[in-house]
Design an enzyme around this catalytic site. Structure first.
Site, short mmCIF file in Angstrom:
data_model
loop_
_atom_site.label_atom_id
_atom_site.label_comp_id
_atom_site.label_asym_id
_atom_site.label_seq_id
_atom_site.Cartn_x
_atom_site.Cartn_y
_atom_site.Cartn_z
CG ASP A 186 -2.21 -0.76 1.00
OD1 ASP A 186 -2.35 -1.34 -0.09
OD2 ASP A 186 -3.07 -0.79 1.90
CG ASP B 158 2.72 -6.92 10.58
OD1 ASP B 158 1.80 -7.16 9.76
OD2 ASP B 158 2.50 -6.52 11.74
CG ASP C 144 8.65 -5.60 11.73
OD1 ASP C 144 7.48 -5.58 11.31
OD2 ASP C 144 8.94 -5.71 12.93
CG ASP D 3 -4.66 -7.83 15.29
OD1 ASP D 3 -5.54 -7.11 15.83
OD2 ASP D 3 -3.44 -7.63 15.44
#
Length: 526
Positions: free
Chosen positions: A130, A189, A191, A283
């Site tokens: 995004d 994610d 990282d 989540d």
């Protein structure tokens, strides 16, 4: 009785300090003392609620350790792996990597995921980018092309809008036609760096038990030694995983999806109604709805996924706002739905509403800030209010020790951790109130900034003359105001008190000033 409003009492000094003193004395007995007594009672009740919850979880963990039986240990993982290898019936797995302007870390997750040891024709890597920076989008796409040339099935998806933020990206990713054959979806994610055997250590649980909807792994922090703030974060998150998540899994009650480092059964997501962007904790929202539909979860603490902690105070504040505001807002939105749900046992619903949401997501923040940072200091300057030491000292000390034992290597940082958590409770309390009231920042979504190797590169490079620390951006007025209040109370107790609360108050005031002036975390030059 003298009319204090319409008649000016005799003998009121004319200077401002005397006027303030008179005003304080006039409201002290009729207003301040009753309100403070009520606050002590309310905070004492909340402290006991939190204490009982912490002791109950500690008892469960003790039983689990003594019996050496965690939820996932009832499965024979090696036998399940061998069974899968013999059958050669490898399920199709989708791996989603949502990202937004993650220039420092995007290569880490893409590289780690593409290196997973799963049959190459049985998994799809979906990069949900995004990013609004066109140069960065091109770099991410080039990274994907690099792995495509190596034979990995990578799909690069870029949206023209950010509708729904992360939840919107994940939802649209699942709607792609090539996902129809996928049975499971792993989420990481930008990282996060899973080990090569991650799927081998998670998928077998889902294959063995058709009632399982989620397998959640633990986080492992690669930069916990970067600064004191990351060490203190590690202590809090270690407690979350080793106690809260483990207890929820071992007791078959409920625990939340952490948003990453987990594998979902796609059917469970569909049954729950898919991803929703009504809160900033999509989540947790999905996990609650899936649980209400009867799906079970398992937390596998032995599987650890490397990731990075936010090392700047600004990034950490934004993260904590989202993590505190979102659950409170979700609690408000879903309480009625949870109560009315007949598909799950009453005890599980009560646990979800009372223990998971109310005590851990509301009471824990409020009692930390209001009691330890507002009420206890106020009792110092209003000694007429009786503050029992069992409530003010012994219960908090027990709760603190129970929190800290999950990270033995950081026990010597216990005092600093207490002071740090008390300061952060200011923002968590404010965020929880915003979530309950659905105020203006309730849906604020700021991606947590991760520095990756950026700080190493900056440290190795010669600093530019143009690099400056913007002092004004590092000043946080709320922390400074609370610090001044606690310093005033500490000074009063030092001069006139007898309970020696000034020791704690001085230390806590120092912590508020330290963080109020931005002297915590990694400081990145602008």
């Amino acid at each position: 009785m003298r009319n204090l409003i319409f008649e000016e009492p005799e003998g009121i000094p004319g200077n401002s300090s005397s006027s303030l003193r008179y005003a304080w004395q006039s409201i002290r007995a009729p207003v301040i003392i009753p309100l403070l007594k009520l606050a002590v009672i309310v905070c004492s009740v909340m402290s006991i609620m939190l204490f009982v919850e912490r002791v109950a979880m500690a008892a469960v963990i003790l039983i689990v350790k003594v019996l050496r039986k965690k939820r996932y240990t009832k499965y024979n993982l090696e036998a399940m792996k061998q069974k899968l290898e013999r059958s050669k019936k490898y399920p199709m797995v989708l791996i989603q990597i949502p990202m937004y302007n993650e220039k420092e870390v995007y290569k880490l997750s893409i590289g780690a995921v593409c290196g997973l040891s799963w049959p190459a024709d049985r998994f799809i890597v979906q990069v949900l980018d995004d990013s609004t920076n066109p140069v960065l989008r091109e770099l991410v796409e080039m990274e994907c092309q690099k792995w495509i040339q190596k034979g990995v099935n990578v799909k690069y998806e870029n949206r023209r809008n950010r509708n729904g933020y992360k939840a919107g990206a994940l939802k649209e990713g699942l709607e792609k036609q090539y996902v129809e054959d996928c049975e499971f979806v792993a989420i990481f994610d930008a990282d996060f760096q899973p080990d090569a055997d991650f799927l081998w250590n998670t998928i077998p649980y889902l294959l063995e038990n058709p009632k399982l909807g989620l397998v959640q792994a633990r986080w492992k922090f690669v930069n916990s030694e970067e600064c004191m703030m990351t060490r203190l974060q590690e202590m809090s998150l270690d407690y979350h995983f080793s106690v809260e998540q483990e207890v929820g899994s071992s007791t078959y009650s409920f625990f939340g999806f952490n948003g990453t480092a987990g594998v979902w059964r796609i059917q469970a997501i569909k049954d729950a109604g898919g991803w929703k962007d009504r809160t900033t904790v999509e989540d947790m929202d999905l996990a609650v709805r899936a649980s209400l539909h009867g799906w079970e979860f398992v937390f596998v603490g032995d599987v650890k996924v490397k990731n990075e902690l936010p090392s700047t105070f600004k990034a950490y504040r934004f993260q904590q706002h989202r993590w505190s505001c979102g659950p409170a807002n979700l609690f408000k939105k879903m309480t009625k739905e949870i109560i009315c749900c007949k598909r799950v046992p009453l005890l599980k619903r009560l646990h979800l509403i009372y223990a998971f949401f109310f005590v851990r997501k509301i009471v824990a923040h409020w009692v930390t800030f209001f009691f330890y940072c507002i009420v206890i200091p106020a009792c110092v300057i209003v000694p007429e209010v009786n503050l029992k030491k069992q409530i003010a000292i012994y219960i908090p000390a027990t709760i603190t020790i129970l929190n800290a034992v999950s990270t033995p290597r950081s026990m010597h940082l216990l005092v600093l951790w207490i002071l740090f958590e008390n300061v952060m409770s200011l923002h968590r309390t404010k965020a929880a109130i915003i979530g309950l009231l659905e105020a203006n920042r309730v849906n604020e979504w700021v991606v947590t900034e991760k520095l990756g190797n950026a700080m190493k590169q900056r440290n190795n490079a010669r600093p530019s003359r143009a690099s400056r620390f913007r002092i004004i951006e590092r000043i946080h007025p709320l922390e400074i105001i609370v610090g001044m209040y606690m310093l005033h109370c500490a000074t009063y107790d030092l001069l006139f008190g007898h309970d020696h609360f000034f020791v704690y108050l001085l230390l806590q005031a120092g912590a508020f000033f330290t963080m109020g002036f931005g002297l915590v975390g990694t400081i990145v030059p602008t």
